[in-house]
Design an enzyme around this catalytic site. Structure first.
Site, mmCIF file in Angstrom:
data_model
loop_
_atom_site.group_PDB
_atom_site.id
_atom_site.type_symbol
_atom_site.label_atom_id
_atom_site.label_comp_id
_atom_site.label_asym_id
_atom_site.label_seq_id
_atom_site.Cartn_x
_atom_site.Cartn_y
_atom_site.Cartn_z
ATOM 1 N N HIS A 64 -3.444 3.294 0.273
ATOM 2 C CA HIS A 64 -3.551 2.017 -1.027
ATOM 3 C C HIS A 64 -4.145 2.257 -2.387
ATOM 4 O O HIS A 64 -5.107 3.197 -2.126
ATOM 5 C CB HIS A 64 -4.084 0.344 -0.762
ATOM 6 C CG HIS A 64 -3.526 -0.294 -0.283
ATOM 7 N ND1 HIS A 64 -3.901 -1.836 1.201
ATOM 8 C CD2 HIS A 64 -2.278 -0.651 -0.083
ATOM 9 C CE1 HIS A 64 -3.227 -2.068 1.051
ATOM 10 N NE2 HIS A 64 -1.805 -2.041 0.766
ATOM 11 N N ASP A 66 -6.397 1.508 -4.383
ATOM 12 C CA ASP A 66 -7.893 2.122 -4.830
ATOM 13 C C ASP A 66 -8.646 3.390 -4.111
ATOM 14 O O ASP A 66 -9.720 4.198 -3.820
ATOM 15 C CB ASP A 66 -9.147 0.553 -4.414
ATOM 16 C CG ASP A 66 -7.825 -0.024 -3.797
ATOM 17 O OD1 ASP A 66 -6.856 0.136 -2.555
ATOM 18 O OD2 ASP A 66 -9.628 -0.370 -2.681
HETATM 19 ZN ZN LIG Z 1 -9.022 -0.802 -0.638
HETATM 20 ZN ZN LIG Z 2 -6.424 -1.530 1.079
#
Ligand SMILES: [Zn+2]
Ligand SMILES: [Zn+2]
Length: 307
Positions: A64, A66
């Site tokens: 992901h 982030d």
């Molecule tokens: Zn995250």
């Molecule tokens: Zn995540």
């Protein structure tokens, strides 16, 4: 050798005025081990006075944005600072392709090697002389791994008077015994074992980092007796249904996992941007597990050697 753990980024999904995106740095001697690599991580490292030239391994829990978008910037900054040491990066499948695309489209030259190790199964993924790192598949929206940094046991405390009493000559023979090896008297063949002149093996330290996850079967065994569990707690207890839907945990769940694993301490991180004040999260966790804090950016703690 002391271990320093620095929380470089503690926000979930989006950064806030006070929180950068997920990254935790373990400093041990001349080495740095990073868990996740959120955007802007190199600036957070500079602010924390963490070196950009040290031996470095980076463990990405999942792909992901982030947790991964800090990597290109970090590598580029390292190259602009003429780093020469290689960087080892461990991550679920997709990382090699992600970095290849970056190189192709951004056309930046690195001054060092990046060794990519794709993590596909639970188990030991990195085995060094003094420590290892284990992975355990977690339970998030996409393939995701929790990681455990585990120091190998050290030789026990050495008692010179015992070595003298047995007549072991000082020097190399003592060194061998201090490093957990046997010494054999050349003349008689008599064997001296480390336990004859030293205390029992001393346990190493263990740090477990969950990344994004729901509580999952096997976590308590994976994190058993950890000195430190770093657990995500994205949403407070009242948003349990939202946590379930998004593959995240609440403070009560994180605290329950820490308790079940007999951990010594717990730090909550990956905090939703909706909480400018995290006292509610802390309160909810504390009801179940007393030795807990909610991390802020640049929160640090030391894990001393056990005696
Ligand atoms: Zn995250
Ligand atoms: Zn995540």
């Amino acid at each position: 050798m002391s271990i320093r753990v620095i929380f470089l980024g503690t926000s979930a999904a989006v950064p806030t005025a006070n929180r950068s995106l997920p990254a935790v740095l373990i400093q041990r001697g001349n080495e740095q081990i990073m868990f996740d690599c959120g955007e802007g991580v190199q600036r957070q490292m500079i602010r924390a006075k963490a070196g950009l030239h040290k031996k470095t391994k980076i463990f990405i829990t999942h792909m992901h944005g982030d947790h991964i978008l800090g990597l290109p910037g970090l590598l580029q900054t390292m190259a602009l600072m003429d780093r020469t040491k290689p960087v080892d990066v461990y991550a679920p499948p997709g990382l090699a392709r992600f970095l290849d695309c970056m190189h192709e489209t951004l056309q930046f030259q690195l001054t060092f090697e990046v060794n990519v190790f794709e993590v596909t199964n639970s188990g030991t993924i990195c085995d060094e002389e003094e420590y290892r790192v284990d992975a355990n598949q977690s339970n998030h929206a996409i393939t995701s791994f929790a990681y455990a940094f585990i120091e190998k046991p050290r030789a026990g405390r050495f008692y010179p008077e015992k070595a003298k009493a047995i007549g072991v000559p000082k020097g190399d023979a003592w060194g061998k015994l201090q490093h957990g090896q046997e010494y054999i008297f050349p003349a008689t063949g008599q064997i001296v074992k480390p336990i004859d002149v030293a205390g029992p093996l001393r346990q190493g330290r263990k740090i477990v980092y969950t990344g994004d996850t729901r509580p999952f079967d096997g976590f308590a065994a994976f994190a058993a007796d950890a000195d430190l569990v770093i657990h995500e707690a994205t949403f407070d207890d009242s948003l349990l249904e939202r946590a379930k839907a998004d593959g995240h945990s609440t403070p009560s769940e994180a605290a329950t996992e820490a308790k079940a694993s007999n951990a010594k301490s717990l730090v909550l991180t990956h905090v939703s941007a909706r909480y400018s004040d995290t006292s509610l999260l802390l309160e909810q966790a504390k009801k179940i597990f007393a030795n807990v804090v909610v991390a802020e950016d640049f929160f640090e703690l030391e894990l001393p050697l056990s005696e």
